[in-house]
Design an enzyme around this catalytic site. Structure first.
Site, PDB file in Angstrom:
ATOM      1  N   LYS A  42      -4.617  44.151  30.961  1.00 53.99           N
ATOM      2  CA  LYS A  42      -3.784  44.028  29.779  1.00 53.99           C
ATOM      3  C   LYS A  42      -2.471  44.781  29.975  1.00 53.99           C
ATOM      4  O   LYS A  42      -1.495  44.527  29.287  1.00 53.99           O
ATOM      5  CB  LYS A  42      -4.523  44.633  28.556  1.00 53.99           C
ATOM      6  CG  LYS A  42      -5.872  44.024  28.290  1.00 53.99           C
ATOM      7  CD  LYS A  42      -6.598  44.866  27.235  1.00 53.99           C
ATOM      8  CE  LYS A  42      -8.039  44.432  27.143  1.00 53.99           C
ATOM      9  NZ  LYS A  42      -8.892  45.442  26.510  1.00 53.99           N
ATOM     10  N   GLY A  43      -2.498  45.737  30.895  1.00 53.88           N
ATOM     11  CA  GLY A  43      -1.373  46.667  31.055  1.00 53.88           C
ATOM     12  C   GLY A  43      -0.030  46.023  31.327  1.00 53.88           C
ATOM     13  O   GLY A  43       1.006  46.518  30.910  1.00 53.88           O
ATOM     14  N   GLU A  98       2.819  43.750  37.428  1.00 55.30           N
ATOM     15  CA  GLU A  98       1.778  44.756  37.201  1.00 55.30           C
ATOM     16  C   GLU A  98       2.356  45.952  36.458  1.00 55.30           C
ATOM     17  O   GLU A  98       3.559  46.222  36.524  1.00 55.30           O
ATOM     18  CB  GLU A  98       1.215  45.138  38.589  1.00 55.30           C
ATOM     19  CG  GLU A  98       0.207  46.240  38.683  1.00 55.30           C
ATOM     20  CD  GLU A  98      -1.088  46.040  37.934  1.00 55.30           C
ATOM     21  OE1 GLU A  98      -1.049  45.711  36.732  1.00 55.30           O
ATOM     22  OE2 GLU A  98      -2.146  46.273  38.530  1.00 55.30           O
ATOM     23  N   ASP A  99       1.500  46.668  35.739  1.00 53.45           N
ATOM     24  CA  ASP A  99       1.973  47.850  34.994  1.00 53.45           C
ATOM     25  C   ASP A  99       2.232  49.041  35.907  1.00 53.45           C
ATOM     26  O   ASP A  99       3.271  49.674  35.831  1.00 53.45           O
ATOM     27  CB  ASP A  99       0.988  48.223  33.864  1.00 53.45           C
ATOM     28  CG  ASP A  99      -0.450  48.439  34.339  1.00 53.45           C
ATOM     29  OD1 ASP A  99      -0.746  48.217  35.532  1.00 53.45           O
ATOM     30  OD2 ASP A  99      -1.288  48.847  33.499  1.00 53.45           O
ATOM     31  N   ASP A 102      -1.225  52.631  41.636  1.00 50.90           N
ATOM     32  CA  ASP A 102      -1.727  53.995  41.770  1.00 50.90           C
ATOM     33  C   ASP A 102      -2.326  54.124  43.176  1.00 50.90           C
ATOM     34  O   ASP A 102      -1.594  54.319  44.141  1.00 50.90           O
ATOM     35  CB  ASP A 102      -2.748  54.190  40.641  1.00 50.90           C
ATOM     36  CG  ASP A 102      -3.261  55.596  40.518  1.00 50.90           C
ATOM     37  OD1 ASP A 102      -2.530  56.528  40.859  1.00 50.90           O
ATOM     38  OD2 ASP A 102      -4.402  55.784  40.065  1.00 50.90           O
ATOM     39  N   LYS A 130       3.193  55.110  41.530  1.00 47.07           N
ATOM     40  CA  LYS A 130       2.860  56.512  41.851  1.00 47.07           C
ATOM     41  C   LYS A 130       2.617  56.586  43.351  1.00 47.07           C
ATOM     42  O   LYS A 130       1.461  56.552  43.798  1.00 47.07           O
ATOM     43  CB  LYS A 130       1.563  56.914  41.143  1.00 47.07           C
ATOM     44  CG  LYS A 130       1.630  57.169  39.679  1.00 47.07           C
ATOM     45  CD  LYS A 130       0.275  57.746  39.242  1.00 47.07           C
ATOM     46  CE  LYS A 130       0.002  57.554  37.798  1.00 47.07           C
ATOM     47  NZ  LYS A 130      -1.390  57.896  37.444  1.00 47.07           N
ATOM     48  N   PHE A 151      -0.861  61.328  34.644  1.00 53.20           N
ATOM     49  CA  PHE A 151      -1.430  60.182  33.934  1.00 53.20           C
ATOM     50  C   PHE A 151      -0.502  59.808  32.789  1.00 53.20           C
ATOM     51  O   PHE A 151      -0.156  60.639  31.957  1.00 53.20           O
ATOM     52  CB  PHE A 151      -2.839  60.488  33.415  1.00 53.20           C
ATOM     53  CG  PHE A 151      -3.575  59.235  33.049  1.00 53.20           C
ATOM     54  CD1 PHE A 151      -4.167  58.451  34.025  1.00 53.20           C
ATOM     55  CD2 PHE A 151      -3.639  58.808  31.727  1.00 53.20           C
ATOM     56  CE1 PHE A 151      -4.818  57.266  33.696  1.00 53.20           C
ATOM     57  CE2 PHE A 151      -4.290  57.616  31.389  1.00 53.20           C
ATOM     58  CZ  PHE A 151      -4.876  56.854  32.379  1.00 53.20           C
ATOM     59  N   ASP A 158      -2.714  52.305  29.057  1.00 55.22           N
ATOM     60  CA  ASP A 158      -3.628  52.914  28.092  1.00 55.22           C
ATOM     61  C   ASP A 158      -4.313  54.161  28.629  1.00 55.22           C
ATOM     62  O   ASP A 158      -4.422  54.372  29.830  1.00 55.22           O
ATOM     63  CB  ASP A 158      -4.722  51.922  27.716  1.00 55.22           C
ATOM     64  CG  ASP A 158      -5.736  51.726  28.847  1.00 55.22           C
ATOM     65  OD1 ASP A 158      -5.314  51.284  29.940  1.00 55.22           O
ATOM     66  OD2 ASP A 158      -6.922  52.038  28.662  1.00 55.22           O
ATOM     67  N   ARG A 164      -1.241  51.792  24.198  1.00 55.77           N
ATOM     68  CA  ARG A 164      -0.523  50.696  24.877  1.00 55.77           C
ATOM     69  C   ARG A 164       0.755  50.324  24.139  1.00 55.77           C
ATOM     70  O   ARG A 164       1.715  49.852  24.729  1.00 55.77           O
ATOM     71  CB  ARG A 164      -1.411  49.448  24.956  1.00 55.77           C
ATOM     72  CG  ARG A 164      -2.603  49.564  25.887  1.00 55.77           C
ATOM     73  CD  ARG A 164      -3.231  48.190  26.075  1.00 55.77           C
ATOM     74  NE  ARG A 164      -4.578  48.263  26.632  1.00 55.77           N
ATOM     75  CZ  ARG A 164      -4.857  48.349  27.933  1.00 55.77           C
ATOM     76  NH1 ARG A 164      -3.891  48.400  28.812  1.00 55.77           N
ATOM     77  NH2 ARG A 164      -6.099  48.394  28.351  1.00 55.77           N
TER      78      ARG A 164
HETATM   79  P1  IMP Z   1      -5.058  51.327  41.429  1.00 66.48           P
HETATM   80  O1  IMP Z   1      -6.068  50.313  41.838  1.00 66.48           O
HETATM   81  O2  IMP Z   1      -5.565  52.732  41.686  1.00 66.48           O
HETATM   82  O3  IMP Z   1      -3.684  51.114  42.031  1.00 66.48           O
HETATM   83  O4  IMP Z   1      -4.971  51.283  39.865  1.00 66.48           O
HETATM   84  C1  IMP Z   1      -4.152  50.439  39.183  1.00 66.48           C
HETATM   85  C2  IMP Z   1      -4.592  50.340  37.741  1.00 66.48           C
HETATM   86  O5  IMP Z   1      -5.071  51.604  37.274  1.00 66.48           O
HETATM   87  C3  IMP Z   1      -3.439  50.004  36.849  1.00 66.48           C
HETATM   88  O6  IMP Z   1      -3.296  48.612  36.680  1.00 66.48           O
HETATM   89  C4  IMP Z   1      -3.794  50.702  35.558  1.00 66.48           C
HETATM   90  O7  IMP Z   1      -4.594  49.879  34.745  1.00 66.48           O
HETATM   91  C5  IMP Z   1      -4.611  51.903  35.988  1.00 66.48           C
HETATM   92  N1  IMP Z   1      -3.820  53.151  36.036  1.00 66.48           N
HETATM   93  C6  IMP Z   1      -3.402  53.824  37.137  1.00 66.48           C
HETATM   94  N2  IMP Z   1      -2.690  54.906  36.815  1.00 66.48           N
HETATM   95  C7  IMP Z   1      -2.631  54.938  35.457  1.00 66.48           C
HETATM   96  C8  IMP Z   1      -1.981  55.819  34.508  1.00 66.48           C
HETATM   97  O8  IMP Z   1      -1.308  56.818  34.818  1.00 66.48           O
HETATM   98  N3  IMP Z   1      -2.142  55.475  33.192  1.00 66.48           N
HETATM   99  C9  IMP Z   1      -2.855  54.384  32.776  1.00 66.48           C
HETATM  100  N4  IMP Z   1      -3.455  53.531  33.631  1.00 66.48           N
HETATM  101  C10 IMP Z   1      -3.341  53.800  34.965  1.00 66.48           C
HETATM  102 MG    MG Z   2      -5.662  50.195  32.555  1.00 66.04          MG
END
Ligand code: IMP
Ligand code: MG
Length: 178
Positions: A42-43, A98-99, A102, A130, A151, A158, A164
């Site tokens: 949803k992000g 994408e939002d 990470d 990040k 975070f 969220d 959100r």
């Molecule tokens: P990744 O697989 O670790 O890159 O995670 C990506 C997903 O983790 C994103 O699409 C977000 O939904 C969630 N996420 C990562 N960091 C944050 C944050 O700081 N706040 C909220 N959601 C996050």
């Molecule tokens: Mg999320």
């Protein structure tokens, strides 16, 4: 029990200005083409709407949902498909929106899957990045903001499904309740 507070990190004005810049760049780079935007729910939904409104090229859209986080703040490492795309991406110029990136696990999995479906081109646009947290390298084509390892919430992001709707990016600070 921990109670969180949210401090403004990137203001609404800064966000809007940056999205305009990125939309201009994308519109120039895809000139003469129709761009198929894929929103990762949803992000990504707030960012995709704001971005799409400012693109000057023809645009189509589709949505998919994957899950990598539970109710906490740590990536689980496994990605589960919750909602697949409605349309085929074969032969299309695809931009995944994408939002936040990470660890990179979610996008790495997603891009590998989408590649097997024969898009003409496949690029990635993220609202936040990040880079310090990266576990798997993912090629990011467009980024609005690089942020430190904190975070964040707002603009689609969220914490436990909350925040959100904030029109800015906020840093979450966890307070111990006395
Ligand atoms: P990744 O697989 O670790 O890159 O995670 C990506 C997903 O983790 C994103 O699409 C977000 O939904 C969630 N996420 C990562 N960091 C944050 C944050 O700081 N706040 C909220 N959601 C996050
Ligand atoms: Mg999320």
């Amino acid at each position: 029990m921990a109670k969180e507070i949210v401090n403004v990190m990137i203001s609404e004005e800064e966000v809007e200005k940056k999205i305009c810049e990125v939309a201009k760049l994308i519109s120039e780079e895809y000139k003469g083409k129709t761009l198929h935007l894929i929103c990762v729910l949803k992000g990504g939904v707030f960012f995709m709407c704001e971005l799409a409104k400012r693109l000057t090229i023809p645009v189509t859209m589709d949505f998919m949902a994957v899950s990598s986080y539970g109710a906490g703040t740590q990536s689980s490492g496994t990605v589960k498909m919750i909602k697949d795309l409605d349309e085929s991406i074969e032969g299309r110029d695809v931009l995944v929106v994408e939002d936040i990136i990470d660890s990179g696990r979610t996008l790495n999995n997603l891009l590998e899957l989408l590649k097997t479906r024969g898009p003409k081109s496949l690029k990635l646009c993220t609202f936040l990045d990040k880079p310090d947290r990266r576990v798997i390298d993912v090629p990011v084509d467009y980024t609005c903001f690089k942020i430190p390892d904190v975070f964040v919430v707002g603009y689609g992001l969220d914490y436990d499904q909350k925040y959100r709707n904030l029109p800015y990016v906020g840093e979450v600070v966890f307070k111990e309740e006395s």
